[in-house]
Design a protein around this motif. Structure first.
Motif, PDB file in Angstrom:
ATOM      1  N   UNK A  62       0.803  -1.225   0.000  1.00 46.75           N
ATOM      2  CA  UNK A  62       0.000   0.000   0.000  1.00 46.75           C
ATOM      3  C   UNK A  62       0.839   1.279   0.000  1.00 46.75           C
ATOM      4  N   UNK A  63       2.113   1.168   0.304  1.00 51.63           N
ATOM      5  CA  UNK A  63       2.942   2.348   0.561  1.00 51.63           C
ATOM      6  C   UNK A  63       2.928   3.331  -0.596  1.00 51.63           C
ATOM      7  N   UNK A  64       3.267   2.899  -1.788  1.00 50.47           N
ATOM      8  CA  UNK A  64       3.393   3.821  -2.916  1.00 50.47           C
ATOM      9  C   UNK A  64       2.064   4.437  -3.308  1.00 50.47           C
ATOM     10  N   UNK A  65       0.999   3.637  -3.326  1.00 50.26           N
ATOM     11  CA  UNK A  65      -0.300   4.176  -3.736  1.00 50.26           C
ATOM     12  C   UNK A  65      -0.818   5.178  -2.710  1.00 50.26           C
ATOM     13  N   UNK A  66      -0.625   4.894  -1.416  1.00 45.90           N
ATOM     14  CA  UNK A  66      -1.029   5.848  -0.382  1.00 45.90           C
ATOM     15  C   UNK A  66      -0.249   7.142  -0.531  1.00 45.90           C
ATOM     16  N   UNK A  67       1.032   7.029  -0.774  1.00 46.72           N
ATOM     17  CA  UNK A  67       1.855   8.227  -0.890  1.00 46.72           C
ATOM     18  C   UNK A  67       1.528   9.031  -2.147  1.00 46.72           C
ATOM     19  N   UNK A  68       1.171   8.354  -3.213  1.00 51.18           N
ATOM     20  CA  UNK A  68       0.747   9.076  -4.415  1.00 51.18           C
ATOM     21  C   UNK A  68      -0.534   9.857  -4.152  1.00 51.18           C
TER      22      UNK A  68
END
Length: 224
Positions: A62-68
């Protein structure tokens, strides 16, 4: 300027269900409908100038999508009214690359949540992330103490936080919930001489001052 350093919001399509789950687990009511618009309206009514959103990644994927998504919020509001931190997970393999990307995207800090991420705050997986984030100038906020959803396990006790600081070297770390929810009486003992900062989220209704003796008491009768 009044800043609320610890807020959350959820996508409109899951906000209602998330609210129901969180209220049932915490036996309390939320102040908003958990949407971004609800957060902004609630904070405005409370006289808050800036709400800092601290998103939690419960899975490494989930890290990258949350940060985007967090980046889109920051681009939309330009650091006014709301500002989102980024998420990081201890098991995210490319944490150095992602932390560098966060700096390039203009993020001010990251959120960690040991209880929902299944690691103690002084595990090596967190130590290396905090050390790298600190070297890049990113603020770090972590859930502190027991989580109401995991009442029998403490992933971020004051003792663990102190051990993490000893391992990395003293650095600014925001430990939520007065330094450790339900661990309040041990916070001064282990953390008073460090550079940690604390927020008051979800704690003011649990800790109340008792006039005359200068101490604050929890519902269990303990004080500090």
């Amino acid at each position: 300027m009044i800043i609320d350093i610890h807020t959350h919001e959820f996508p409109d399509k899951i906000a209602a269900k998330t609210k129901e789950v969180l209220q049932n687990n915490s036996h309390s009511e939320t102040f908003s409908d958990l949407t971004l618009r609800g957060l902004i309206d609630t904070e405005s009514k409370a006289g808050i100038d800036l709400a800092v959103i601290v998103p939690v990644a419960t899975k490494p994927s989930q890290v990258e999508s949350i940060n985007n998504s967090a980046y889109e919020i920051n681009e939309r509001f330009g650091g006014k009214t709301v500002l989102s931190f980024a998420a990081m997970h201890p098991d995210f393999p490319e944490y150095k690359k992602e932390l560098k990307r966060l700096v390039e995207m203009g993020f001010k800090g990251i959120k960690l949540h040991p209880a929902y991420q299944g690691h103690n705050i002084d595990d090596i997986e967190y130590l290396r992330i905090m050390d790298e984030a600190n070297s890049l100038g990113l603020a770090i906020i972590t859930h502190g103490g027991i989580d109401i959803g995991f009442p029998t396990v403490d992933f971020c006790s004051p003792e663990m936080t102190r051990h993490a600081i000893n391992e990395i070297g003293d650095f600014p770390l925001i430990v939520a919930h007065m330094g450790g929810w339900k661990d309040w009486e041990r916070v001064p003992e282990y953390l008073a001489d460090t550079s940690i900062l604390i927020d008051t989220s979800a704690s003011l209704n649990e800790i109340v001052p008792r006039k005359g003796d200068g101490h604050y008491y929890s519902k269990e009768g303990r004080y500090f």
